[in-house]
Scaffold this motif. Structure first.
Motif, PDB file in Angstrom:
ATOM      1  N   ASN A  46       0.824  -1.212   0.000  1.00 55.92           N
ATOM      2  CA  ASN A  46       0.000   0.000   0.000  1.00 55.92           C
ATOM      3  C   ASN A  46       0.858   1.262   0.000  1.00 55.92           C
ATOM      4  OD1 ASN A  46      -2.594   0.950  -0.185  1.00 55.92           O
ATOM      5  ND2 ASN A  46      -3.025   0.888   2.012  1.00 55.92           N
ATOM      6  N   GLY A  47       1.833   1.292  -0.904  1.00 57.89           N
ATOM      7  CA  GLY A  47       2.809   2.371  -0.929  1.00 57.89           C
ATOM      8  C   GLY A  47       2.234   3.760  -1.018  1.00 57.89           C
ATOM      9  N   THR A  48       1.068   3.900  -1.611  1.00 54.73           N
ATOM     10  CA  THR A  48       0.443   5.219  -1.722  1.00 54.73           C
ATOM     11  C   THR A  48       0.217   5.847  -0.359  1.00 54.73           C
ATOM     12  OG1 THR A  48      -0.692   4.480  -3.738  1.00 54.73           O
ATOM     13  CG2 THR A  48      -1.528   6.487  -2.691  1.00 54.73           C
ATOM     14  N   PHE A  49       0.069   5.000   0.664  1.00 60.32           N
ATOM     15  CA  PHE A  49      -0.243   5.492   2.012  1.00 60.32           C
ATOM     16  C   PHE A  49       0.938   5.368   2.971  1.00 60.32           C
ATOM     17  CE2 PHE A  49      -4.289   4.341   0.074  1.00 60.32           C
ATOM     18  CZ  PHE A  49      -5.036   5.486   0.307  1.00 60.32           C
ATOM     19  N   TRP A  50       2.133   5.122   2.437  1.00 59.16           N
ATOM     20  CA  TRP A  50       3.312   5.138   3.305  1.00 59.16           C
ATOM     21  C   TRP A  50       3.466   6.517   3.942  1.00 59.16           C
ATOM     22  CZ3 TRP A  50       7.847   2.643   0.017  1.00 59.16           C
ATOM     23  CH2 TRP A  50       7.576   1.282  -0.166  1.00 59.16           C
ATOM     24  N   GLU A  82       8.748   1.786  10.455  1.00 58.51           N
ATOM     25  CA  GLU A  82       7.637   2.628  10.911  1.00 58.51           C
ATOM     26  C   GLU A  82       7.156   3.546   9.790  1.00 58.51           C
ATOM     27  OE1 GLU A  82       6.418   4.906  15.068  1.00 58.51           O
ATOM     28  OE2 GLU A  82       8.524   4.562  14.585  1.00 58.51           O
ATOM     29  N   ASN A  83       6.810   2.924   8.671  1.00 63.43           N
ATOM     30  CA  ASN A  83       6.448   3.684   7.482  1.00 63.43           C
ATOM     31  C   ASN A  83       5.062   3.327   6.955  1.00 63.43           C
ATOM     32  OD1 ASN A  83       7.383   5.761   5.723  1.00 63.43           O
ATOM     33  ND2 ASN A  83       7.712   4.238   4.116  1.00 63.43           N
ATOM     34  N   ASN A  84       4.255   2.647   7.802  1.00 62.40           N
ATOM     35  CA  ASN A  84       2.871   2.314   7.455  1.00 62.40           C
ATOM     36  C   ASN A  84       2.776   1.374   6.251  1.00 62.40           C
ATOM     37  OD1 ASN A  84       0.091   2.550   8.115  1.00 62.40           O
ATOM     38  ND2 ASN A  84      -0.208   3.987   6.423  1.00 62.40           N
ATOM     39  N   LEU A  85       3.680   0.405   6.186  1.00 60.66           N
ATOM     40  CA  LEU A  85       3.564  -0.646   5.179  1.00 60.66           C
ATOM     41  C   LEU A  85       2.444  -1.592   5.603  1.00 60.66           C
ATOM     42  CD1 LEU A  85       6.509   0.467   4.664  1.00 60.66           C
ATOM     43  CD2 LEU A  85       7.057  -1.836   3.861  1.00 60.66           C
ATOM     44  N   PHE A  96      16.953  -9.952  -4.925  1.00 61.17           N
ATOM     45  CA  PHE A  96      17.976  -9.138  -4.257  1.00 61.17           C
ATOM     46  C   PHE A  96      19.113 -10.032  -3.762  1.00 61.17           C
ATOM     47  CE2 PHE A  96      14.018  -6.596  -3.428  1.00 61.17           C
ATOM     48  CZ  PHE A  96      14.326  -5.579  -4.326  1.00 61.17           C
ATOM     49  N   SER A  97      19.890 -10.533  -4.683  1.00 64.65           N
ATOM     50  CA  SER A  97      20.932 -11.515  -4.357  1.00 64.65           C
ATOM     51  C   SER A  97      22.055 -10.929  -3.512  1.00 64.65           C
ATOM     52  CB  SER A  97      21.511 -12.113  -5.639  1.00 64.65           C
ATOM     53  OG  SER A  97      22.057 -11.085  -6.463  1.00 64.65           O
ATOM     54  N   GLU A  98      22.181  -9.590  -3.499  1.00 64.19           N
ATOM     55  CA  GLU A  98      23.225  -8.934  -2.711  1.00 64.19           C
ATOM     56  C   GLU A  98      22.660  -8.248  -1.465  1.00 64.19           C
ATOM     57  OE1 GLU A  98      26.412  -9.299  -3.538  1.00 64.19           O
ATOM     58  OE2 GLU A  98      25.760 -10.500  -5.255  1.00 64.19           O
ATOM     59  N   LEU A  99      21.391  -8.493  -1.177  1.00 66.13           N
ATOM     60  CA  LEU A  99      20.758  -7.810  -0.045  1.00 66.13           C
ATOM     61  C   LEU A  99      21.395  -8.252   1.275  1.00 66.13           C
ATOM     62  CD1 LEU A  99      18.382  -5.824   0.514  1.00 66.13           C
ATOM     63  CD2 LEU A  99      17.025  -7.842   1.109  1.00 66.13           C
ATOM     64  N   GLU A 100      21.881  -7.269   2.041  1.00 67.84           N
ATOM     65  CA  GLU A 100      22.508  -7.548   3.332  1.00 67.84           C
ATOM     66  C   GLU A 100      21.611  -7.168   4.501  1.00 67.84           C
ATOM     67  OE1 GLU A 100      26.293  -5.649   3.533  1.00 67.84           O
ATOM     68  OE2 GLU A 100      27.037  -6.549   1.669  1.00 67.84           O
ATOM     69  N   GLU A 101      20.773  -6.180   4.302  1.00 61.71           N
ATOM     70  CA  GLU A 101      19.948  -5.698   5.407  1.00 61.71           C
ATOM     71  C   GLU A 101      18.526  -5.432   4.932  1.00 61.71           C
ATOM     72  OE1 GLU A 101      19.763  -2.173   8.832  1.00 61.71           O
ATOM     73  OE2 GLU A 101      21.502  -2.340   7.510  1.00 61.71           O
ATOM     74  N   LEU A 102      17.576  -6.010   5.668  1.00 56.80           N
ATOM     75  CA  LEU A 102      16.157  -5.771   5.423  1.00 56.80           C
ATOM     76  C   LEU A 102      15.520  -5.404   6.756  1.00 56.80           C
ATOM     77  CD1 LEU A 102      13.719  -5.801   3.514  1.00 56.80           C
ATOM     78  CD2 LEU A 102      13.434  -8.240   4.045  1.00 56.80           C
ATOM     79  N   ALA A 103      15.109  -4.155   6.886  1.00 56.34           N
ATOM     80  CA  ALA A 103      14.534  -3.657   8.129  1.00 56.34           C
ATOM     81  C   ALA A 103      13.146  -3.091   7.855  1.00 56.34           C
ATOM     82  CB  ALA A 103      15.432  -2.587   8.744  1.00 56.34           C
ATOM     83  N   LEU A 104      12.125  -3.773   8.346  1.00 55.65           N
ATOM     84  CA  LEU A 104      10.734  -3.389   8.115  1.00 55.65           C
ATOM     85  C   LEU A 104       9.969  -3.343   9.433  1.00 55.65           C
ATOM     86  CD1 LEU A 104      10.103  -5.683   5.001  1.00 55.65           C
ATOM     87  CD2 LEU A 104      10.715  -3.255   4.980  1.00 55.65           C
ATOM     88  N   ASN A 105      10.637  -2.971  10.505  1.00 62.11           N
ATOM     89  CA  ASN A 105      10.025  -2.929  11.827  1.00 62.11           C
ATOM     90  C   ASN A 105       8.862  -1.944  11.899  1.00 62.11           C
ATOM     91  OD1 ASN A 105      12.293  -4.470  12.459  1.00 62.11           O
ATOM     92  ND2 ASN A 105      13.405  -2.726  13.301  1.00 62.11           N
ATOM     93  N   ARG A 106       7.960  -2.240  12.829  1.00 63.15           N
ATOM     94  CA  ARG A 106       6.880  -1.322  13.195  1.00 63.15           C
ATOM     95  C   ARG A 106       6.047  -0.889  11.998  1.00 63.15           C
ATOM     96  NH1 ARG A 106      11.237   0.255  16.073  1.00 63.15           N
ATOM     97  NH2 ARG A 106      11.578   2.247  15.002  1.00 63.15           N
ATOM     98  N   ASN A 107       5.549  -1.883  11.289  1.00 65.63           N
ATOM     99  CA  ASN A 107       4.607  -1.664  10.198  1.00 65.63           C
ATOM    100  C   ASN A 107       3.384  -2.556  10.431  1.00 65.63           C
ATOM    101  OD1 ASN A 107       5.828   0.280   8.176  1.00 65.63           O
ATOM    102  ND2 ASN A 107       7.546  -1.130   8.446  1.00 65.63           N
ATOM    103  N   GLN A 108       2.667  -2.871   9.384  1.00 64.51           N
ATOM    104  CA  GLN A 108       1.490  -3.742   9.501  1.00 64.51           C
ATOM    105  C   GLN A 108       1.561  -4.869   8.475  1.00 64.51           C
ATOM    106  OE1 GLN A 108      -2.349  -1.592  10.073  1.00 64.51           O
ATOM    107  NE2 GLN A 108      -1.119   0.288  10.059  1.00 64.51           N
TER     108      GLN A 108
END
Length: 436
Positions: A46-50, A82-85, A96-108
């Motif tokens: 729901n990126g429109t409402f981030w 905390e971006n209202n995902l 994302f074969s080179e992805l080292e960090e994925l931080a999606l805390n405090r969303n829905q």
């Protein structure tokens, strides 16, 4: 293919956007893959409402989009905390074969943990705390040996921690608090020698705490609010670098081992809400770096030593609901950082120490339910200016409440409770907010 052609799906919306996007380089398959995957993430949550979406789905490089990090134009970090995902992660994350960090805390975020995360060989940091994720995450997590930091607290995950967790050979920080995990902690945790932070509090773990945890070099350990039972293993105190040890609100029994005194760097010690018995070990009074000490709701007995002279940073002490006796420790009230002191429902005797008003930050003083006598000492001007609650009821305190204390009820002091109820009042108190 059907998802790509369906404009109602995140994949379809991303595909449509990509076809119209003037910033996409059709000659770069890597750019197309990661740009498309990020667009799917946007539409699926729901990126429109981030809260913030700076440059997302703009014609600029995806590496310039808000909180997307790249090396050599390849995505290695996505941090949307905390971006209202709102929604679910999609399988396109696997690109994302080179992805080292994925931080999606405090969303829905909802649904189960994305299984494609195990296809990310470089993933070091996974932080998805405080979402609404469900199911058993361990079949996926144990397949990501590159992890050094794993934070999945405050979700609705369930299941048992498997012995296969040992595959996380690089893990340093493991936080699974406040989920619905159950079963016993596997003893194999004791072989994970890189582990420094372990938070398992707020679940339904049961059984004995593995003594093998003494073979790790823990700095912070929280196991409170579970169903652990039996004695607290002495081996645990071999983690002499601990700064946080929270074991409160379980079913631990037996005595608190004197080896707790070896934890000289402790800042936060909590063993309240258990079935511990016996005298408090004298070694506990050598832990003078403590800021929080919670011993409440056990069956500790004996005296509370007057040995707080070197506790320069203690903010809260809680010994309520035990069987402690003797005098209140006067040296405690010389600690300048003291904010809360809970002594309720023991068998303390004697008078209130004359220096009780010395801590300038004191917010709450709870002396109720003891055998304390004498009178309430008056205070000086500018003392106890931050006091909000002072409980004195169910004692043997008599005399008249000092005017200097009554004046505090005109300011911050909202609860002043004493044995002032007629006709058998122990103390005369016209300013008390509550009388027993």
């Amino acid at each position: 293919v059907s998802q790509l052609l369906d404009p109602a799906t995140p994949q379809g919306m991303a595909f449509t956007w990509l076809n119209d996007d003037i910033g996409t380089d059709p000659c770069s398959s890597m750019a197309i893959d990661q740009r498309y995957a990020l667009a799917v993430l946007y539409y699926a949550t729901n990126g429109t409402f981030w809260e913030e979406q700076t440059d997302w789905l703009s014609s600029s490089s995806e590496c310039s989009w808000l909180n997307v990090s790249c090396t050599n134009e390849t995505v290695f970090g996505v941090e949307l905390v905390e971006n209202n995902l709102i929604g679910t992660l999609q399988s396109e994350m696997r690109v994302f074969s080179e992805l080292e960090e994925l931080a999606l805390n405090r969303n829905q975020l909802q649904g189960s943990l994305l299984t494609e995360l195990k296809l990310l060989p470089a993933l070091n940091v996974l932080e998805i705390e405080s979402n609404a994720l469900t199911g058993n995450p361990w079949p996926t997590l144990t397949k990501i040996p590159s992890l050094t930091i794993l934070k999945i607290s405050h979700n609705d995950f369930s299941g048992e921690i498997p012995a296969g967790i040992v595959s996380l050979v690089n893990i340093q920080d493991l936080r699974v608090s406040d989920n619905m995990f159950s079963g016993e902690l596997p003893s194999i945790l004791g072989t994970m020698t890189q582990l420094e932070t372990l938070f398992v509090n707020g679940n339904s773990f049961s059984g004995a705490l593995p003594k093998e945890l003494g073979d790790v070099n823990l700095k912070d350990f929280k196991a409170n609010s579970n169903q652990f039972e039996g004695p607290i293993p002495e081996e645990l105190f071999r983690n002499t670098g601990l700064s946080i040890l929270r074991l409160d609100n379980n079913q631990f029994s037996g005595q608190l081992n004197a080896a707790v005194g070896d934890l000289v760097d402790l800042v936060d010690l909590g063993v309240g809400g258990n079935n511990l018995t016996g005298n408090l070990p004298f070694t506990i009074f050598g832990l003078n770096k403590l800021e929080t000490l919670a011993l409440n709701d056990n069956s500790f007995r004996g005296q509370l030593r007057d040995a707080f002279d070197f506790f320069g940073g203690l903010e809260s002490i809680d010994v309520r609901n035990n069987e402690l006796t003797g005098l209140l420790p006067a040296s405690l009230f010389d600690v300048p950082t003291l904010r809360f002191a809970y002594f309720s429902n023991n068998t303390f005797v004697g008078a209130i120490p004359p220096n009780y008003a010395s801590p300038p930050l004191l917010h709450g003083l709870y002396l109720d339910g003891n055998g304390i006598g004498g009178t309430v000492p008056p205070i000086n001007v500018n003392q106890l200016g931050n006091l909000m609650e002072f409980l004195l009821q169910d004692n043997e305190i008599g005399g008249i409440m000092p005017d200097s204390l009554c004046e505090l009820t005109e300011d911050a002091l909202g609860i002043l409770w004493a044995d002032c109820a007629p006709p058998d009042s122990e103390i005369q108190c016209d300013c008390c907010t509550q009388c027993s």
